[in-house]
Motif scaffolding. Structure first.
Motif, PDB file in Angstrom:
ATOM      1  N   ILE A   1       0.820  -1.156   0.039  1.00 19.34           N
ATOM      2  CA  ILE A   1      -0.086  -0.050   0.040  1.00 19.34           C
ATOM      3  C   ILE A   1       0.773   1.154   0.020  1.00 19.34           C
ATOM      4  CG2 ILE A   1      -1.710   1.279   1.304  1.00 19.34           C
ATOM      5  CD1 ILE A   1      -2.544  -1.414   2.441  1.00 19.34           C
ATOM      6  N   ASP A   2       0.693   2.020  -0.730  1.00 20.71           N
ATOM      7  CA  ASP A   2       1.627   3.338  -1.125  1.00 20.71           C
ATOM      8  C   ASP A   2       0.460   4.522  -1.133  1.00 20.71           C
ATOM      9  OD1 ASP A   2       3.976   2.349  -1.226  1.00 20.71           O
ATOM     10  OD2 ASP A   2       3.949   2.024  -3.151  1.00 20.71           O
ATOM     11  N   THR A   3       0.836   5.471  -0.335  1.00 18.70           N
ATOM     12  CA  THR A   3      -0.117   6.607  -0.459  1.00 18.70           C
ATOM     13  C   THR A   3       0.708   7.789  -1.075  1.00 18.70           C
ATOM     14  OG1 THR A   3       0.112   7.343   1.777  1.00 18.70           O
ATOM     15  CG2 THR A   3      -1.650   5.786   1.466  1.00 18.70           C
ATOM     16  N   GLN A   4       0.048   8.867  -1.787  1.00 14.18           N
ATOM     17  CA  GLN A   4       0.626  10.057  -2.149  1.00 14.18           C
ATOM     18  C   GLN A   4      -0.389  10.846  -2.692  1.00 14.18           C
ATOM     19  OE1 GLN A   4       2.783   7.836  -5.497  1.00 14.18           O
ATOM     20  NE2 GLN A   4       2.377   9.715  -6.274  1.00 14.18           N
ATOM     21  N   VAL A   5      -0.001  12.218  -2.627  1.00 13.39           N
ATOM     22  CA  VAL A   5      -0.928  13.260  -3.182  1.00 13.39           C
ATOM     23  C   VAL A   5      -0.763  13.612  -4.631  1.00 13.39           C
ATOM     24  CG1 VAL A   5      -2.126  15.367  -2.670  1.00 13.39           C
ATOM     25  CG2 VAL A   5      -1.283  14.159  -0.773  1.00 13.39           C
ATOM     26  N   ASP A   6      -1.782  13.519  -5.181  1.00 14.27           N
ATOM     27  CA  ASP A   6      -1.447  13.967  -6.913  1.00 14.27           C
ATOM     28  C   ASP A   6      -1.761  15.396  -7.090  1.00 14.27           C
ATOM     29  OD1 ASP A   6      -4.164  14.756  -8.307  1.00 14.27           O
ATOM     30  OD2 ASP A   6      -3.060  13.298  -9.644  1.00 14.27           O
ATOM     31  N   PRO A   7      -0.964  15.975  -8.214  1.00 13.18           N
ATOM     32  CA  PRO A   7      -0.832  17.424  -8.185  1.00 13.18           C
ATOM     33  C   PRO A   7      -2.267  18.251  -7.971  1.00 13.18           C
ATOM     34  CG  PRO A   7       0.489  16.334  -9.835  1.00 13.18           C
ATOM     35  CD  PRO A   7      -0.316  15.301  -9.097  1.00 13.18           C
ATOM     36  N   SER A   8      -3.454  17.382  -8.694  1.00 14.46           N
ATOM     37  CA  SER A   8      -4.578  17.996  -8.446  1.00 14.46           C
ATOM     38  C   SER A   8      -5.315  18.003  -6.808  1.00 14.46           C
ATOM     39  CB  SER A   8      -5.660  17.110  -9.313  1.00 14.46           C
ATOM     40  OG  SER A   8      -5.956  16.080  -8.500  1.00 14.46           O
ATOM     41  N   GLY A   9      -4.662  17.579  -6.023  1.00 16.26           N
ATOM     42  CA  GLY A   9      -4.843  17.466  -4.511  1.00 16.26           C
ATOM     43  C   GLY A   9      -5.471  16.394  -4.359  1.00 16.26           C
ATOM     44  N   ALA A  10      -5.627  15.267  -5.207  1.00 14.67           N
ATOM     45  CA  ALA A  10      -6.646  14.041  -4.888  1.00 14.67           C
ATOM     46  C   ALA A  10      -5.426  13.067  -4.271  1.00 14.67           C
ATOM     47  CB  ALA A  10      -7.037  13.369  -6.234  1.00 14.67           C
ATOM     48  N   GLN A  11      -5.778  12.363  -2.994  1.00 17.48           N
ATOM     49  CA  GLN A  11      -5.083  11.255  -2.711  1.00 17.48           C
ATOM     50  C   GLN A  11      -5.023  10.116  -3.328  1.00 17.48           C
ATOM     51  OE1 GLN A  11      -3.331  10.836   0.143  1.00 17.48           O
ATOM     52  NE2 GLN A  11      -3.717  12.870   1.493  1.00 17.48           N
ATOM     53  N   ILE A  12      -3.872   9.707  -3.831  1.00 17.96           N
ATOM     54  CA  ILE A  12      -3.841   8.403  -4.459  1.00 17.96           C
ATOM     55  C   ILE A  12      -3.469   7.278  -3.516  1.00 17.96           C
ATOM     56  CG2 ILE A  12      -2.676   7.306  -6.378  1.00 17.96           C
ATOM     57  CD1 ILE A  12      -4.015   9.784  -7.019  1.00 17.96           C
ATOM     58  N   VAL A  13      -4.335   6.303  -3.533  1.00 20.23           N
ATOM     59  CA  VAL A  13      -3.805   4.903  -2.736  1.00 20.23           C
ATOM     60  C   VAL A  13      -3.404   3.908  -3.741  1.00 20.23           C
ATOM     61  CG1 VAL A  13      -4.402   3.154  -1.056  1.00 20.23           C
ATOM     62  CG2 VAL A  13      -5.116   5.502  -0.771  1.00 20.23           C
ATOM     63  N   THR A  14      -2.120   3.475  -4.038  1.00 16.51           N
ATOM     64  CA  THR A  14      -1.805   2.429  -4.961  1.00 16.51           C
ATOM     65  C   THR A  14      -1.569   1.136  -4.054  1.00 16.51           C
ATOM     66  OG1 THR A  14      -0.258   4.416  -6.038  1.00 16.51           O
ATOM     67  CG2 THR A  14      -0.026   2.112  -6.670  1.00 16.51           C
ATOM     68  N   LEU A  15      -2.368   0.313  -4.583  1.00 10.98           N
ATOM     69  CA  LEU A  15      -2.402  -1.166  -4.278  1.00 10.98           C
ATOM     70  C   LEU A  15      -1.640  -2.049  -4.981  1.00 10.98           C
ATOM     71  CD1 LEU A  15      -6.160  -0.937  -3.173  1.00 10.98           C
ATOM     72  CD2 LEU A  15      -4.108  -0.350  -1.829  1.00 10.98           C
ATOM     73  N   ARG A  16      -0.641  -2.775  -4.736  1.00 11.96           N
ATOM     74  CA  ARG A  16      -0.111  -3.862  -5.540  1.00 11.96           C
ATOM     75  C   ARG A  16      -0.165  -5.294  -4.938  1.00 11.96           C
ATOM     76  NH1 ARG A  16       3.690  -0.121  -5.071  1.00 11.96           N
ATOM     77  NH2 ARG A  16       3.850   1.397  -6.669  1.00 11.96           N
TER      78      ARG A  16
END
Lengths: 108, 569
Positions: free
Chosen positions: A14-29
């Motif tokens: 699980i990786d979390t980061q903030v995208d330039p538009s301000g949206a939270q991105i939660v990446t699942l692998r």
């Protein structure tokens, strides 16, 4: 839907980061199922506590998701606006078959 | 009271039914190697190490001691011979002036002046001789005619003098008197030039220390030796000339050498004054002993520790095996409890329906101890109507089972109020939404009109049922829209479709465990089900058993419920 926990453990990253538009991105692998869904519950809880406008689950690297995983995604929709990025055809089909396409929209 | 009830309701079955589960920590702490209650006893391996180590040490020390002794003996023998060589040189330096003086006397007719001029430098205290005298031979009264130094003791011993000089005329050697006198002992010896008739004999005496004791000076090359010098070839006490040894007979390590001296000899006996090879080699056996014993003790302690660790590890393995076996038993027991609970949440028996044959299977996952969330109900709704419901609550465990039970009973209640399938789902959705346990459920609700051969179906995110024709050769999934699952959105609309079926049609409703496989799109699983279920016309029970058996044989991961209904006409 009751995945049982005596199987070899599956792993999800699980990786979390903030995208330039301000949206939270939660990446699942990996694979998200009942044996590891609680780790995602915790990760999502700490993000939604900051009341983000939007949360995107990036499912590009996710090969499997069972009902326990879907339940986490559905519950996130109660806190913020949720969309899915690039789910695999398998997951896309499961979401369609369970009538969740509207609840968990896929980014165009 | 209430907390007691909770404890009995949730965790109680686990604790109560398994007795006292031994954890690895419990048992390991009981056999911990540092437990002071355990009496220490050395391991067999440590004793063996100790014995072998001590034996090796003793053997090494003895070998070293033997080598040391042999070396010391050899060195002492060498030193004795060296000292013998020095003595030989001294003997020569004694004989030479006397021989020269005898020759001089014979040539000068016994001139006292010449004799004194030659011999005086050899005579006196601290010099080679105490007395040297010239004795004419061939006279009846044997007496010295010239004396240098003190009066010879032999002058007072005419018998001995006769014997000595008679012997001297026949040898080319120094003739030795033996030890003379007791108060002032001395050694006398004479030299006569052989072949001259009535010539002169030169007689000399050297004093001996009174008690025969003499020290070697500490800077002497032989200060590492004690010695005893005897006259003659044997070690008779009476013939002892000089020594620095205090105790007789001489004991311990010794070496001897015989040095010719005129018509007799000196016997030299030496003993070492300390270690000739150096103190290191002397103490080497002890160093080996000490070091060996220390090393052996250390090795034995180490071995003992390793042996005890190994024993501990073996005990640990036993304990872990036991714990694993208990866990296996516990797992089996809990799995059986979970399955019992699961069956308690499902219908005891299916209703007897006229014109319809019904059957159901519940297949637990191949492993795991949790209660699943799958359920089904077949209800006689009266008036030749049958309500079939099948559903699946996400997740598993007691909460999922509880959610499933309440959902199931609510569904039965709504159905009893004559609501149609879509209406039942909509009301359930409102009933359940906001469930704090964060479960959602997929559910299929079908109302069957037996006589009219009609089927009304609604789906809350659930897989559509399979309809198989009377020959068992064709199977088609009912075309319905999967609406949103229950517990996701409030006031969500549910659609229902009504389809007509042929006589003897079979309906198979199922939960996703039957068709869903990891890494496979569900359409593949649906097609597989379609193919499996339509190969031949089987009795309903056989068909259901075949589907359930196919699942069990592949070790599926998910609980699965299967419901089958067949029109008998």
């Amino acid at each position: 839907m009751a995945e049982l926990d005596a199987e070899p453990p599956t792993t999800v990253e699980i990786d979390t980061q903030v995208d330039p538009s301000g949206a939270q991105i939660v990446t699942l692998r990996g694979e998200l199922d009942s044996s590891n869904a609680t780790s995602l519950v915790a990760a999502v809880a700490s993000i939604t506590a900051q009341r983000p406008q939007r949360l995107i689950f990036d499912l590009t690297g996710l090969s499997f998701m069972d009902s326990a995983g879907i339940a986490v995604l559905i519950n996130t929709t109660r806190k913020t606006s949720v969309s899915l990025r690039n789910p695999s055809p398998i997951i896309r089909r499961v979401l369609g078959a369970t009538g969740l396409a509207d609840v968990l929209p896929i980014e165009s | 009271m209430s907390s007691r009830a909770v404890s009995m309701g949730t965790a109680g079955y686990r604790d109560g039914s398994t007795g006292e589960p031994a954890t690895a920590e419990d048992v390991v702490s009981a056999i911990a190697p540092d437990g002071s209650a355990r009496r220490w006893s050395p391991s067999r391996a440590a004793c063996l190490t100790l014995a072998i180590g001590l034996l090796v040490t003793a053997a090494l020390a003895l070998t070293s001691l033997g080598l040391y002794n042999r070396n010391e003996d050899r060195l002492l023998g060498l030193r004795a011979r060296q000292l013998g060589l020095v003595l030989t040189a001294a003997v020569t330096s004694t004989q030479t002036p006397l021989a020269s003086a005898a020759e001089l006397a014979d040539a000068t007719g016994g001139s006292p002046q010449k004799f004194h001029a030659f011999i005086d430098s050899y005579v006196g205290p601290g010099r080679q001789f105490a007395s040297v005298s010239l004795w004419p031979l061939g006279t009846s009264h044997l007496a010295p005619v010239v004396v240098a130094g003190s009066t010879p003791a032999l002058a007072a011993l005419p018998a001995q003098a006769h014997a000595l000089f008679a012997r001297g005329e026949h040898t080319r050697l120094l003739n030795v008197t033996g030890i003379l006198g007791t108060a002032n002992p001395g050694l006398g010896y004479e030299f006569t030039t052989p072949g001259i008739r009535h010539g002169f004999a030169v007689y000399a005496e050297s004093p001996l220390p009174k008690d025969r004791r003499s020290k070697l000076s500490s800077d002497s090359a032989f200060s590492d030796l004690n010695y005893a010098l005897y006259l003659g070839h044997t070690r008779r006490a009476g013939e002892l000339l000089v020594t620095n040894i205090r105790r007789f007979p001489i004991g311990g390590r010794q070496a001897s050498d015989v040095v010719p001296f005129g018509d007799t000899a000196f016997t030299l006996v030496v003993t070492p004054n300390g270690s000739l090879g150096g103190t290191f080699f002397e103490s080497l056996p002890w160093i080996i002993c000490g070091g060996g014993v220390l090393l052996t003790l250390a090795a034995a302690l180490l071995t003992d520790r390793l042996a005890r660790r190994r024993r501990y590890a073996e005990q640990l393995v036993d304990v872990l095996d036991r714990v694993a076996a208990e866990n296996r038993d516990m797992y089996t027991e809990q799995r059986s409890i979970a399955q019992t609970l699961q069956h308690a949440l499902l219908p005891d028996e299916l209703p007897e329906l006229s014109g319809m044959e019904v059957g159901a299977r519940y297949v637990p996952a191949a492993s795991g101890i949790d209660v699943g969330g799958d359920w089904y109900d077949i209800v006689d709704a009266g008036d030749q109507q049958v309500l079939v419901m099948i559903g699946d609550v996400s997740g598993h465990g007691l909460r999922a089972a509880t959610a499933m039970a309440s959902l199931r009973h609510a569904a039965l209640a709504y159905a009893a109020q004559d609501h149609g399938p879509a209406s039942v789902l909509a009301r359930l959705s409102d009933f359940v939404n906001g469930d704090p346990h964060e479960h959602f459920a997929t559910m299929l609700c079908a109302l069957i009109d037996v006589r009219a051969h009609r089927l009304t179906v609604a789906s809350a995110g659930h897989m559509a049922p399979l309809l198989i024709d009377d020959a068992g050769s064709d199977g088609q999934f009912v075309e319905i829209t999967a609406n949103v699952p229950i517990g996701v959105v409030r006031n969500s609309p549910y659609e229902e479709v009504t389809v007509s079926v042929q006589p003897h049609t079979t309906l198979i409703a199922f939960t996703d465990g039957l068709v869903e496989r990891r890494g496979e799109i569900i359409d593949t699983g649906l097609a597989r089900l379609q193919a499996t279920a339509t190969g031949q016309r089987l009795p309903l029970e056989d068909l259901l058993s075949m589907l359930a058996h196919g699942l069990a044989s592949e070790g599926h991961h998910d609980d699965t419920a299967i419901v089958g209904i067949r029109w008998q006409s």
